[in-house]
Design a protein around this motif. Structure first.
Motif, PDB file in Angstrom:
ATOM      1  N   ALA A 127       0.834  -1.209   0.000  1.00  0.00           N
ATOM      2  CA  ALA A 127       0.000   0.000   0.000  1.00  0.00           C
ATOM      3  C   ALA A 127       0.866   1.256   0.000  1.00  0.00           C
ATOM      4  O   ALA A 127       0.576   2.218  -0.728  1.00  0.00           O
ATOM      5  N   GLN A 128       1.943   1.258   0.791  1.00  0.00           N
ATOM      6  CA  GLN A 128       2.840   2.418   0.840  1.00  0.00           C
ATOM      7  C   GLN A 128       3.505   2.649  -0.513  1.00  0.00           C
ATOM      8  O   GLN A 128       3.613   3.773  -0.985  1.00  0.00           O
ATOM      9  N   THR A 129       3.920   1.563  -1.146  1.00  0.00           N
ATOM     10  CA  THR A 129       4.551   1.664  -2.469  1.00  0.00           C
ATOM     11  C   THR A 129       3.554   2.226  -3.482  1.00  0.00           C
ATOM     12  O   THR A 129       3.888   3.085  -4.298  1.00  0.00           O
ATOM     13  N   PHE A 130       2.317   1.739  -3.404  1.00  0.00           N
ATOM     14  CA  PHE A 130       1.260   2.220  -4.291  1.00  0.00           C
ATOM     15  C   PHE A 130       1.021   3.715  -4.079  1.00  0.00           C
ATOM     16  O   PHE A 130       0.926   4.488  -5.038  1.00  0.00           O
ATOM     17  N   MET A 131       0.944   4.139  -2.805  1.00  0.00           N
ATOM     18  CA  MET A 131       0.722   5.557  -2.494  1.00  0.00           C
ATOM     19  C   MET A 131       1.883   6.408  -3.009  1.00  0.00           C
ATOM     20  O   MET A 131       1.661   7.467  -3.602  1.00  0.00           O
ATOM     21  N   ASP A 132       3.121   5.944  -2.781  1.00  0.00           N
ATOM     22  CA  ASP A 132       4.291   6.703  -3.245  1.00  0.00           C
ATOM     23  C   ASP A 132       4.320   6.797  -4.769  1.00  0.00           C
ATOM     24  O   ASP A 132       4.721   7.810  -5.334  1.00  0.00           O
ATOM     25  N   SER A 133       3.865   5.735  -5.432  1.00  0.00           N
ATOM     26  CA  SER A 133       3.844   5.725  -6.903  1.00  0.00           C
ATOM     27  C   SER A 133       2.810   6.696  -7.453  1.00  0.00           C
ATOM     28  O   SER A 133       2.980   7.241  -8.539  1.00  0.00           O
ATOM     29  N   CYS A 134       1.716   6.895  -6.723  1.00  0.00           N
ATOM     30  CA  CYS A 134       0.640   7.786  -7.173  1.00  0.00           C
ATOM     31  C   CYS A 134       0.835   9.224  -6.695  1.00  0.00           C
ATOM     32  O   CYS A 134       0.122  10.115  -7.127  1.00  0.00           O
ATOM     33  N   SER A 135       1.792   9.436  -5.819  1.00  0.00           N
ATOM     34  CA  SER A 135       1.997  10.767  -5.250  1.00  0.00           C
ATOM     35  C   SER A 135       2.647  11.697  -6.269  1.00  0.00           C
ATOM     36  O   SER A 135       3.512  11.289  -7.046  1.00  0.00           O
ATOM     37  N   THR A 136       2.231  12.956  -6.236  1.00  0.00           N
ATOM     38  CA  THR A 136       2.814  13.942  -7.152  1.00  0.00           C
ATOM     39  C   THR A 136       4.009  14.645  -6.517  1.00  0.00           C
ATOM     40  O   THR A 136       4.729  15.362  -7.184  1.00  0.00           O
ATOM     41  N   SER A 137       4.206  14.433  -5.207  1.00  0.00           N
ATOM     42  CA  SER A 137       5.348  15.090  -4.544  1.00  0.00           C
ATOM     43  C   SER A 137       6.569  14.174  -4.551  1.00  0.00           C
ATOM     44  O   SER A 137       6.446  12.956  -4.612  1.00  0.00           O
TER      45      SER A 137
END
Length: 161
Positions: A42-52
């Motif tokens: 989930a963390q990897t997914f969030m980091d991949s979708c993050s624009t920052s």
């Protein structure tokens, strides 16, 4: 109005929740080891979708460091995904309504309508202010006075209960 984080709403609010909590969708038991692994995914997914941009160092949490070298390529996949969607032709309201009517007809006997409406109403009750605010900011919703109509429904339902 488009916010940079608009495109991450679906991944963050829906998919991350499903990834971290598969028991919401599937009839399974989630062990603590599985939970830890899913948190990394989930963390990897969030980091991949993050624009920052994420600045990582030796003090960064291990679940962020584990896939840190893969994140740039995952980010490019996500960017390409949204880019491809933005290039697709817009669907007319008429086509969308026809599609939804067809889906409704096909799955008519699969759902308990009253139970579904009750779930939707409990969600609307919880987030009325945010939903009304969003409806007031959207041009199409304003033209159809959707915020006002929603407030009427909420007021009516609170009288009924």
């Amino acid at each position: 109005m488009h916010h940079p984080s608009d495109e991450t709403c679906l991944p963050l609010r829906f998919w991350v929740n499903v990834i971290k909590n598969p028991q919401f969708v599937f009839d399974i038991h989630k062990s603590s080891i599985t939970d830890a692994c899913l948190s990394v995914v989930a963390q990897t997914f969030m980091d991949s979708c993050s624009t920052s941009e994420h600045r990582l160092g030796k003090d960064s949490p291990s679940n962020k460091l584990l896939y840190a070298k893969d994140i740039p390529s995952y980010k490019s996949w996500v960017e390409r995904y949204y880019s491809d969607i933005s290039k697709m032709p817009a669907i007319s309201d008429q086509d969308m309504n026809a599609y939804l009517a067809e889906q409704s007809r096909m799955h008519m006997n699969e759902f308990n309508t009253m139970s579904s409406l009750s779930e939707i109403y409990s969600y609307v009750g919880k987030y009325t202010e945010e939903i009304v605010c969003s409806l007031e900011q959207d041009d199409a919703a304003r033209k159809q006075r959707l915020a006002f109509k929603l407030e009427q429904v909420v007021a009516f339902m609170s009288l009924e209960s």
